[in-house]
Write an enzyme that holds these catalytic residues in place. Sequence first.
Site, short mmCIF file in Angstrom:
data_model
loop_
_atom_site.label_atom_id
_atom_site.label_comp_id
_atom_site.label_asym_id
_atom_site.label_seq_id
_atom_site.Cartn_x
_atom_site.Cartn_y
_atom_site.Cartn_z
N ASP A 1 -0.13 5.11 0.93
CA ASP A 1 -0.40 6.11 1.98
C ASP A 1 -0.33 5.47 3.36
O ASP A 1 -1.05 4.52 3.65
CB ASP A 1 -1.80 6.71 1.77
CG ASP A 1 -1.93 7.44 0.44
OD1 ASP A 1 -1.25 8.44 0.26
OD2 ASP A 1 -2.72 6.97 -0.41
N ASP B 1 0.88 -1.15 0.00
CA ASP B 1 0.00 0.00 0.00
C ASP B 1 0.93 1.22 0.00
O ASP B 1 2.13 1.09 0.28
CB ASP B 1 -0.86 -0.05 1.28
CG ASP B 1 -1.68 1.21 1.45
OD1 ASP B 1 -2.30 1.66 0.48
OD2 ASP B 1 -1.68 1.75 2.58
C1 G6P Z 1 -5.66 5.82 0.11
C2 G6P Z 1 -5.84 6.64 1.38
C3 G6P Z 1 -7.28 7.11 1.53
C4 G6P Z 1 -7.73 7.81 0.26
C5 G6P Z 1 -7.61 6.87 -0.94
C6 G6P Z 1 -7.99 7.55 -2.25
O1 G6P Z 1 -6.20 4.58 0.29
O2 G6P Z 1 -5.48 5.86 2.51
O3 G6P Z 1 -7.34 7.97 2.63
O4 G6P Z 1 -9.07 8.24 0.37
O5 G6P Z 1 -6.27 6.44 -1.04
O6 G6P Z 1 -7.05 8.52 -2.55
P1 G6P Z 1 -7.17 9.64 -3.65
O7 G6P Z 1 -5.79 10.27 -3.63
O8 G6P Z 1 -7.47 8.96 -4.95
O9 G6P Z 1 -8.24 10.58 -3.23
MG MG Z 2 -2.71 3.16 3.54
#
Ligand code: G6P
Ligand code: MG
Length: 213
Positions: free
Chosen positions: A13, A11
């Site tokens: 983030d 993953d």
């Molecule tokens: C990751 C983060 C989420 C976020 C998602 C979508 O999973 O942990 O917090 O909402 O990505 O990200 P984006 O950058 O496409 O909005």
């Molecule tokens: Mg994450």
Amino acid sequence: MIKKYKGFVFDLDGVLTETSNAHFEAWRELATEMGFELPGHVIDEVRGISRLESLDIVLSYDHKPKEYSYDEKVALATRKNNLYLDKIKAYSQADLSEGTIELLELLKSNHIRIALASASNNAPFLLDAMKIKHYFDAVVDPKSISNGKPAPDIFLKACEMLDLEPHECVGIEDAEAGIESIKSAGLYPIGIGKLSNCEEVYPDLKSLLSHLL
Ligand code: G6P
Ligand code: MG
């Protein structure tokens, strides 16, 4: 344990970089603009959850709930994304979690294939900005996935792109929804941070690296 597996699926983030705070701060700013407060624990509720699904979670904290059309929701999610982009626009290799390059190098030197399974549409930008794109044999496009985490789809797709079976791979996540996704896809789960649904958890990536060395 590294020799037992042929692939590592990461993953992004909250694992390779600490963008979970930036995501949460952007949601919090959006809520403030809309006239309500977002409690701090929402940071864990939106971890790993797609942009539009996260918006629904955020809107559930509005004490005066309103009905929004799909187009209105897209506009709100776009506003959040612009707030988020502003926070990550100057990201560089310095924003990687400590130990990231060493871990990716260790995997490469052991001929382990590497994939990214992030729900974020901003992942390609960050891989580029943080100069780690070349380590990845596969990057799943979250737009190609019908069901987000906790569904297994994104981790299954990553294994398929690596041409490996899920049981030959490790999945690394900071989100409970992500760990569920890894487990139901059949990869070996490793957690980063604080997680109640994973047996093998490290406080950060650097600790995982020390364990693997
Ligand atoms: C990751 C983060 C989420 C976020 C998602 C979508 O999973 O942990 O917090 O909402 O990505 O990200 P984006 O950058 O496409 O909005
Ligand atoms: Mg994450």
